[in-house]
Scaffold this motif. Structure first.
Motif, PDB file in Angstrom:
ATOM      1  N   GLU B 208       0.808  -1.227   0.000  1.00 14.00           N
ATOM      2  CA  GLU B 208       0.000   0.000   0.000  1.00 14.00           C
ATOM      3  C   GLU B 208       0.843   1.280   0.000  1.00 14.00           C
ATOM      4  O   GLU B 208       0.406   2.303  -0.483  1.00 14.00           O
ATOM      5  CB  GLU B 208      -1.006   0.009   1.156  1.00 14.00           C
ATOM      6  CG  GLU B 208      -0.356   0.228   2.506  1.00 14.00           C
ATOM      7  CD  GLU B 208      -1.360   0.305   3.648  1.00 14.00           C
ATOM      8  OE1 GLU B 208      -2.569   0.432   3.373  1.00 14.00           O
ATOM      9  OE2 GLU B 208      -0.927   0.229   4.804  1.00 14.00           O
ATOM     10  N   ASN B 209       2.053   1.217   0.541  1.00 13.85           N
ATOM     11  CA  ASN B 209       2.860   2.435   0.563  1.00 13.85           C
ATOM     12  C   ASN B 209       3.877   2.501  -0.570  1.00 13.85           C
ATOM     13  O   ASN B 209       4.751   3.369  -0.590  1.00 13.85           O
ATOM     14  CB  ASN B 209       3.599   2.552   1.897  1.00 13.85           C
ATOM     15  CG  ASN B 209       2.674   2.990   3.011  1.00 13.85           C
ATOM     16  OD1 ASN B 209       1.732   3.744   2.771  1.00 13.85           O
ATOM     17  ND2 ASN B 209       2.907   2.497   4.211  1.00 13.85           N
ATOM     18  N   ILE B 211       5.858   3.509  -3.593  1.00 13.76           N
ATOM     19  CA  ILE B 211       5.907   4.772  -4.328  1.00 13.76           C
ATOM     20  C   ILE B 211       6.378   4.565  -5.765  1.00 13.76           C
ATOM     21  O   ILE B 211       6.635   5.512  -6.494  1.00 13.76           O
ATOM     22  CB  ILE B 211       6.809   5.819  -3.620  1.00 13.76           C
ATOM     23  CG1 ILE B 211       8.215   5.240  -3.353  1.00 13.76           C
ATOM     24  CG2 ILE B 211       6.172   6.298  -2.341  1.00 13.76           C
ATOM     25  CD1 ILE B 211       9.235   6.285  -2.902  1.00 13.76           C
ATOM     26  N   ARG B 212       6.512   3.312  -6.156  1.00  9.75           N
ATOM     27  CA  ARG B 212       6.915   2.972  -7.518  1.00  9.75           C
ATOM     28  C   ARG B 212       8.229   3.646  -7.932  1.00  9.75           C
ATOM     29  O   ARG B 212       8.380   4.131  -9.056  1.00  9.75           O
ATOM     30  CB  ARG B 212       5.800   3.303  -8.512  1.00  9.75           C
ATOM     31  CG  ARG B 212       4.542   2.522  -8.191  1.00  9.75           C
ATOM     32  CD  ARG B 212       3.517   2.628  -9.268  1.00  9.75           C
ATOM     33  NE  ARG B 212       3.849   1.782 -10.406  1.00  9.75           N
ATOM     34  CZ  ARG B 212       3.057   1.631 -11.464  1.00  9.75           C
ATOM     35  NH1 ARG B 212       1.907   2.275 -11.518  1.00  9.75           N
ATOM     36  NH2 ARG B 212       3.397   0.858 -12.459  1.00  9.75           N
ATOM     37  N   CYS B 213       9.153   3.658  -7.009  1.00  6.92           N
ATOM     38  CA  CYS B 213      10.476   4.191  -7.334  1.00  6.92           C
ATOM     39  C   CYS B 213      11.265   3.137  -8.096  1.00  6.92           C
ATOM     40  O   CYS B 213      12.268   3.443  -8.730  1.00  6.92           O
ATOM     41  CB  CYS B 213      11.219   4.581  -6.060  1.00  6.92           C
ATOM     42  SG  CYS B 213      11.576   3.191  -4.965  1.00  6.92           S
ATOM     43  N   TYR B 214      10.816   1.892  -7.970  1.00  3.44           N
ATOM     44  CA  TYR B 214      11.463   0.751  -8.633  1.00  3.44           C
ATOM     45  C   TYR B 214      12.850   0.437  -8.087  1.00  3.44           C
ATOM     46  O   TYR B 214      13.673  -0.165  -8.765  1.00  3.44           O
ATOM     47  CB  TYR B 214      11.533   0.962 -10.161  1.00  3.44           C
ATOM     48  CG  TYR B 214      10.182   1.130 -10.812  1.00  3.44           C
ATOM     49  CD1 TYR B 214       9.097   0.361 -10.414  1.00  3.44           C
ATOM     50  CD2 TYR B 214       9.983   2.054 -11.840  1.00  3.44           C
ATOM     51  CE1 TYR B 214       7.849   0.512 -11.015  1.00  3.44           C
ATOM     52  CE2 TYR B 214       8.742   2.206 -12.454  1.00  3.44           C
ATOM     53  CZ  TYR B 214       7.682   1.432 -12.027  1.00  3.44           C
ATOM     54  OH  TYR B 214       6.455   1.576 -12.619  1.00  3.44           O
ATOM     55  N   VAL B 230       7.250  -2.268 -17.300  1.00  4.49           N
ATOM     56  CA  VAL B 230       6.570  -1.067 -16.785  1.00  4.49           C
ATOM     57  C   VAL B 230       7.090   0.220 -17.435  1.00  4.49           C
ATOM     58  O   VAL B 230       6.493   1.279 -17.286  1.00  4.49           O
ATOM     59  CB  VAL B 230       6.679  -0.923 -15.253  1.00  4.49           C
ATOM     60  CG1 VAL B 230       5.817  -1.947 -14.552  1.00  4.49           C
ATOM     61  CG2 VAL B 230       8.121  -1.013 -14.774  1.00  4.49           C
ATOM     62  N   GLY B 239      -0.455   0.936 -16.147  1.00  2.00           N
ATOM     63  CA  GLY B 239      -0.657   2.331 -15.766  1.00  2.00           C
ATOM     64  C   GLY B 239       0.472   2.806 -14.857  1.00  2.00           C
ATOM     65  O   GLY B 239       1.083   2.012 -14.145  1.00  2.00           O
ATOM     66  N   LYS B 240       0.738   4.107 -14.883  1.00  2.00           N
ATOM     67  CA  LYS B 240       1.927   4.593 -14.185  1.00  2.00           C
ATOM     68  C   LYS B 240       1.649   5.264 -12.847  1.00  2.00           C
ATOM     69  O   LYS B 240       2.571   5.708 -12.184  1.00  2.00           O
ATOM     70  CB  LYS B 240       2.685   5.569 -15.091  1.00  2.00           C
ATOM     71  CG  LYS B 240       3.036   4.937 -16.420  1.00  2.00           C
ATOM     72  CD  LYS B 240       4.049   5.736 -17.191  1.00  2.00           C
ATOM     73  CE  LYS B 240       5.439   5.459 -16.727  1.00  2.00           C
ATOM     74  NZ  LYS B 240       5.923   4.111 -17.002  1.00  2.00           N
ATOM     75  N   GLY B 241       0.371   5.342 -12.493  1.00  2.00           N
ATOM     76  CA  GLY B 241       0.049   6.060 -11.265  1.00  2.00           C
ATOM     77  C   GLY B 241       0.014   5.168 -10.042  1.00  2.00           C
ATOM     78  O   GLY B 241       0.563   4.065 -10.040  1.00  2.00           O
ATOM     79  N   GLN B 242      -0.664   5.650  -9.012  1.00  2.73           N
ATOM     80  CA  GLN B 242      -0.714   4.940  -7.747  1.00  2.73           C
ATOM     81  C   GLN B 242      -1.929   4.027  -7.644  1.00  2.73           C
ATOM     82  O   GLN B 242      -2.289   3.593  -6.556  1.00  2.73           O
ATOM     83  CB  GLN B 242      -0.703   5.941  -6.590  1.00  2.73           C
ATOM     84  CG  GLN B 242       0.605   6.697  -6.439  1.00  2.73           C
ATOM     85  CD  GLN B 242       1.785   5.777  -6.272  1.00  2.73           C
ATOM     86  OE1 GLN B 242       2.481   5.451  -7.220  1.00  2.73           O
ATOM     87  NE2 GLN B 242       2.023   5.309  -5.052  1.00  2.73           N
ATOM     88  N   ASP B 246      -2.440  -1.264 -10.754  1.00  4.50           N
ATOM     89  CA  ASP B 246      -1.179  -1.042 -11.461  1.00  4.50           C
ATOM     90  C   ASP B 246       0.023  -1.344 -10.562  1.00  4.50           C
ATOM     91  O   ASP B 246       1.010  -1.940 -11.003  1.00  4.50           O
ATOM     92  CB  ASP B 246      -1.093   0.402 -11.973  1.00  4.50           C
ATOM     93  CG  ASP B 246      -2.113   0.668 -13.072  1.00  4.50           C
ATOM     94  OD1 ASP B 246      -2.398  -0.257 -13.846  1.00  4.50           O
ATOM     95  OD2 ASP B 246      -2.631   1.794 -13.144  1.00  4.50           O
TER      96      ASP B 246
END
Lengths: 350, 320
Positions: B208-209, B211-214, B230, B239-242, B246
């Motif tokens: 849930e937290n 941040i998709r920093c990868y 991605v 999709g690239k958002g939160q 995705d």
């Protein structure tokens, strides 16, 4: 400037009272460390929280923000016409924000609210927000805020600055927004301005003394962009970088974003998402060409933007408030303080 | 493990001085407590910068293949714990590098510490970290704590059964005793025992937290695709958002991509700024690879990973 004292017994009831007029944000502790989040009605901010992993940036600039929407239903007259989404303009207050994060809001403002551009989403959120800061009495080893024009008790960008006095908070009301918030909470116990200021000064001095930041920015402005750009140290700086976007996401002053359209059934939505110069996709052209196709180019961009381009463009110091989050969160310990000093001390042999 | 460092430095200096390798990739001290940083040294005079301790939690195999080795480049030495060496083996088996390109300085490893577990012992920020054998001394402005390393080991190190590199050119110390475990996948079993709704909720909560920093992907030596799914933009797969779906899609697909290849090195968890235990995804796949194929990644230079070979003995019947 007026000062008030807030007995800690009155703090939670005051915060609760303010919820009638404010959406309340504050530090929340969970298994992933502290975050600044909107507080549910039964939650209180964790005021004695250590530095939050993420800054308060997302309060004004969410990581994913819906900005426009349209219907794709061709039977509707306005189909395919993008329209603003309804936004929640209710006033909001961010409690317990660190002073350097408030300074960061001021730096981000230069981008989103200037004579050439007014970003409607950011500006509306900014107008609706009150920042209630808490002075940092024990700065950690990553904090170098004093070296970059902020500090543990800096007032820039804040509406209220509070100091923790054990059983109470001493609060300095800095703006009209701050006054309104204090009134909404019912905090009205006046404190002697002279004595209070002396106390603030002492606390500030004590806290600043604990920061041993050896970061120099004094010579950056005199350097030419190309000299720094061509400096020999970028390969070494970039070697360990894994090009994750962590540094940019945790940074309170990084503001780059990407626009994406998504559709679902008959609805189209336009989003704005945080983007990161660490990603190769960030500069990937439709032609297939990528002007920053290599890691070292991307790493250089990040530091050149923060420490040189921003400085040259706005003449407001570097684009960094010294929170040290990028230092703490970088998986490979790339330290902006070292890079900054390297750039500052770099002399060409030409 | 500190005792290894003199040996590592001596080996590194010798390799560089003799020109056996072009550079030595290892760890150097970081700028803050409990941090080390990967470095590439090209001069034997610099080997004093090398360190090896319980906070060398990243995987140096990540620096060999996608960003540092071109055909032009000569041999590169890598300081390798058990898991790093297993990932070098995986690189070789997957044709990312050749065995001749890399010189493996093996380090017998007694595990890395869980920095979050240590941080949780303190209310304020850590200002000092000292390691003396099995004893760690950690300080903050308010107190000093002395703990046994064994009590704050990372979970993947607690369950590691390959502390010594399976393949190496030289060892920088005597091999350590390998652990034997009664229940190596107790964590997976606990999640598997949940009913489907609870399990789904568990994984939703897990990410849930995000941040998709990868950072998890980028710290992983297995993630070397020239373009990650991605990051593909034409067409865009994810999709690239939160959006929850995705975010979950990224984690699920990344994990599956590591099936039969993951060495459980823990670099993904180490790199995650949000403290997400992304190993909860990959561990199940490791368990499956072991139970279905008797396979653990990176142990053998001559065996193909289970998911890129056909075997008549495949436990599934779909192919028969």
């Amino acid at each position: 400037m007026n000062f008030i004292t807030i007995d800690k017994k009155d703090w939670a009831p005051g915060v609760d009272q303010s919820r009638k007029t404010y959406r309340v944000y504050g530090p929340v502790e969970d298994k992933n460390g502290c975050q600044i989040k909107p507080l549910a009605p039964d939650m209180q901010p964790k005021m004695d929280a250590p530095v939050t992993v993420m800054s308060a940036k997302s309060v004004l600039f969410p990581q994913t923000e819906k900005i426009l929407t349209a219907t794709l239903d061709e039977s509707k007259e306005d189909h395919h016409v993008m329209k603003p989404v309804e936004t929640d303009d209710m006033p909001r207050v961010v409690l317990g924000i660190r002073p350097y994060d408030a300074k960061a809001v001021h730096l981000v403002k230069l981008n989103f609210d200037n004579p050439d551009y007014k970003d409607p989403y950011w500006c509306a959120a900014y107008d609706a927000t009150t920042f209630v800061g808490l002075g940092v009495t024990r700065p950690g080893p990553c904090d170098f805020s004093t070296a970059v024009g902020s500090g543990p008790f800096s007032e820039e960008g804040l509406d209220v600055l509070m100091a923790d006095m054990d059983d109470k908070y001493l609060a300095k009301i800095l703006t009209e927004k701050g006054e309104k918030w204090a009134a909404a909470c019912g905090f009205a116990t006046a404190a002697d301005p002279k004595e209070s200021q002396v106390l603030f000064d002492v606390l500030k001095k004590e806290a600043e003394k604990q920061i041993q930041a050896d970061v120099n920015t004094d010579k950056l402005a005199q350097k030419t962009i190309l000299d720094l750009y061509d400096a020999p140290f970028w390969d070494e700086v970039a070697f360990s970088c894994i090009n994750c976007g962590t540094c940019t996401y945790v940074c309170p002053t990084c503001w780059c974003f990407d626009i994406q359209d998504e559709t679902r059934h008959n609805t189209a939505v336009r989003f704005r998402n945080w983007d990161t110069c660490m990603s190769s996709l960030f500069t990937h052209h439709a032609s297939g060409h990528n002007p920053r196709g290599t890691k070292v180019q991307r790493v250089r961009q990040r530091f050149m933007h923060k420490l040189k381009y921003f400085l040259d463009k706005y003449d407001q110091g570097i684009m960094c408030v010294g929170c040290g989050r990028c230092v703490a969160s970088c998986p490979v310990n790339i330290d902006i303080r070292e890079v900054c000093n390297r750039m500052n001390d770099y002399e060409t042999t030409k | 493990m500190d005792t290894c460092i003199e040996k590592i430095r001596a080996i590194g200096a010798d390799l560089l001085a003799k020109g056996t390798v072009e550079k030595v990739i290892g760890f150097a001290d970081g700028s803050i407590p409990m941090a080390t940083r990967p470095v590439a040294l090209t001069s034997d005079k610099d080997v004093g910068k090398l360190v090896f301790n319980s906070v060398c939690g990243l995987n140096l195999a990540n620096y060999v293949s996608k960003n540092s080795l071109s055909k032009k480049e000569g041999k590169i030495a890598v300081v390798a714990k058990g898991c790093d060496a297993r990932n070098l083996v995986t690189h070789i088996v997957e044709n990312q590098i050749s065995r001749e390109q890399v010189y493996i300085i093996g380090v017998p490893c007694t595990g890395m510490v869980d920095k979050r577990k240590i941080a949780a012992l303190f209310e304020d920020e850590i200002t000092g970290f000292e390691e003396d054998g099995d004893t760690l001394t950690i300080t903050s402005a308010s107190k000093t704590e002395t703990v046994k390393k064994a009590d704050v080991l990372r979970h993947n190190c607690r369950v590691c059964t390959h502390r010594n590199p399976p393949v190496y050119d030289v060892m920088a110390g005597d091999p350590v005793e390998e652990q034997t475990l009664d229940q190596p996948y107790e964590d997976v079993d606990r999640i598997a025992a949940m009913d489907p709704d609870a399990r789904w909720a568990y994984f939703e909560k897990l990410t849930e937290n995000c941040i998709r920093c990868y950072a998890c992907r980028n710290a992983c030596p297995l993630c070397y695709c020239p373009t990650c799914f991605v990051d593909e933009s034409g067409p865009q797969w994810v999709g690239k958002g939160q959006n929850d779906t995705d975010v979950a899609t990224f984690h699920f697909l990344r994990a599956f991509h590591c099936a039969g290849r993951c060495t459980d090195c823990g670099a993904c968890v180490e790199a995650c700024p949000m403290g997400i235990n992304v190993r909860d995804f990959t561990r199940k796949l490791n368990k499956d690879a072991l139970e279905l194929f008797g396979w653990e990644a990176g142990l053998d230079l001559d065996k193909r990973p289970p998911l890129d070979v056909y075997s008549p003995n495949d436990p599934n019947d779909f192919i028969k």
